[in-house]
Design an enzyme around this catalytic site. Structure first.
Site: not given
Ligand code: GLN
Length: 513
Positions: A61, A157, A181
């Site tokens: 990420k 996210s 997330s």
């Protein structure tokens, strides 16, 4: 299949699924990548792999620092930022032989939207700056699934990481989970998403959103792969002040193992599964409720017992989260002022304050600015008692609820004596999300409450720092299925602090149902 062929397949999938915008950066040094891949392939052929994840392609990420690629947090303020050092977990993955497949898209700094469309319209929010991994300086992440041809949300996210795994663009991905997330995008894309107990995985080199809640999680096709990646990244890191020291880890392991040994010796080695009635919300879509019931039914057939219980503070958890997370964010994000960190505004006239304001004004998205304002307000002298302190109290209540529900005592808290529910359950099982993924176009028209409550089922475990995982269960009836529509629902497993292994064991049971 050889590692080389497997990697080729991932690259082909990256090409095919480019428009889903899962990745925002590819490995910078292609020659080095190829060399590492060749070496891993040879090790694997000769049966001398460095670890179970040797040669695996792992996506990272883009709020986790790598040195070769930029780390942008999907924010203009960090566009082009190169970290001078890698995150500890990236070093650990490389040491285990894994290859970094690239960086993945996210909601800016991990923050989805919380405001209603009407509020958004009145304060003129950019239509594209919305949540579900759509609040990014890059294109919005899109789910592989569609509904009548409309792209569905990948969840946020860590949506980029989830889509990268779900579409076979890599083997595994790292995400971060502050309030859900990792688990939410896992549920929306039909894969597993694991959030460890707070403090087990180092956050050194992971860009902070809300320190007391931030964890690094793993997204994978199944729980066994996720487990091997978790094994590779966990461990004490003296550079992270919230990382649990080795002696405490050993104490926790002993505590958990004792309980498990007792469980094995008992006349019924089955698990006591808790079902909190507060999670059976009105907003739960019927398909999600059905999947929950069916999973519980099958678990009962295997000999496990089901116990309905109450976690009364659940109703206040979301509100507390949206006070605490922005408060911590407002402090964490103060460093992006164009001097210490962040792209300096071209407007350098005047005092530092003008530079700060111009830098933040241009570099941060609307949602991030709102969180900073909200957080600064709730920490201000006038509001702290009514907001921040109250939210901390709610957090304690949420933690207390879980402690009352689990048979296993919290290994780091003093023993508080028996409660009416104590001794009741080993594990808690709920849905991860209240609904199947919505279409991205519907987010603009969504009922604000629905949007706000996307994290309502994941936030309580985050406030309590507990290990948790979303595991997909099938909802297809075997009939003719449109493979483009989602055919799984995410089930969320939550266990006592430190009982991460039990989460994996339970995930394995659910996967084999
Ligand atoms: N959607 C939640 C938020 O915006 C959760 C974010 C997260 O876990 N990083 O705060």
């Amino acid at each position: 299949m050889s590692l080389l062929r497997k990697a080729e397949r991932c690259f082909a999938n990256q090409h095919t699924h480019k428009l889903l915008t899962a990745f925002v950066a590819a490995p910078k040094d292609v020659a080095l990548f190829q060399q590492d891949l060749q070496a891993a392939d040879e090790r694997s052929k000769e049966g001398r792999g460095k670890s179970p994840i040797d040669g695996q392609l792992i996506a990272i990420k883009d709020n986790i620092c790598t040195t070769e690629e930029p780390t942008t947090c999907s924010s203009a303020i960090l566009n082009g930022f190169h970290s001078p050092y890698p995150a500890t977990i990236v070093e650990k993955l490389k040491a285990a032989g894994a290859l970094i497949a690239g960086k993945t898209n996210l909601d800016e700094f991990g923050m989805g939207y919380i405001f209603s469309p009407s509020t958004a319209a009145s304060i003129k929010i950019d239509r594209h700056h919305r949540s579900h991994s759509t609040n990014s300086i890059y294109e919005a992440v899109k789910n592989i699934y569609t509904q009548n041809g409309d792209a569905l949300s990948a969840g946020g996210s860590s949506g980029g990481s989830a889509v990268a795994v779900a579409t076979g663009q890599c083997d595994v991905a790292l995400g971060t989970d502050t309030g859900g997330s990792v688990r939410l995008p896992a549920a929306y894309t039909g894969i597993v998403g694991f959030k460890p107990s707070y403090g087990l995985v180092s956050r050194w080199g992971v860009v902070a959103y809300a320190n007391s809640l931030d964890t690094v999680g793993v997204l994978a096709k199944n729980s066994s792969i996720a487990r091997s990646v978790f094994d590779a990244i966990k461990g004490y890191d003296p550079r992270d002040p919230t990382s649990l020291p080795t002696s405490t880890r050993l104490k926790i392991d002993k505590h958990v193992t004792n309980r498990r040994a007792k469980l094995q010796r008992s006349s019924s080695p089955s698990l006591r599964i808790g079902v909190p009635r507060e999670y059976n919300t009105e907003e739960l879509q019927p398909i999600v409720r059905e999947a929950w019931l069916k999973t519980l039914q099958k678990l009962r057939e295997l000999g496990h017992t089901i116990h309905v219980l109450s976690l009364p503070a659940t109703k206040m958890a979301l509100a507390a989260y949206y006070i605490l997370a922005p408060a911590e964010a407002s402090s964490n994000l103060a460093k992006y002022d164009g001097i210490r960190y962040g792209n300096k505004s071209a407007d350098r006239e005047g005092t530092d304050n003008v530079l700060f304001a111009a830098t933040r004004g241009a570099g941060l998205g609307d949602e991030v600015k709102r969180r900073i304002l909200l957080g600064s307000y709730s920490l201000s002298a006038a509001a702290i008692d009514n907001y921040f302190i109250k939210a901390q109290k709610v957090r304690r209540l949420v933690q207390g609820d879980f402690n009352n529900a689990f048979a296993l005592r919290h290994p780091l808290l003093p023993h508080q004596g028996q409660s009416s529910q104590e001794g009741q359950v080993d594990i808690i099982l709920t849905p991860t999300a209240q609904s199947l993924p919505p279409t991205i176009s519907s987010l603009d028209k969504a009922d604000p409450l629905q949007a706000y409550s996307a994290d309502v089922l994941t936030v309580p475990a985050s406030l309590a720092g507990l290990p948790s995982m979303s595991v997909p269960v099938s909802v297809s009836d075997g009939g003719s299925q449109d493979l483009k529509e989602p055919n799984t629902v995410g089930m969320q497993i939550v266990a006592q602090y430190g009982d991460d292994d039990l989460v994996f064991d339970m995930a394995w049971v659910i996967e084999s149902l």
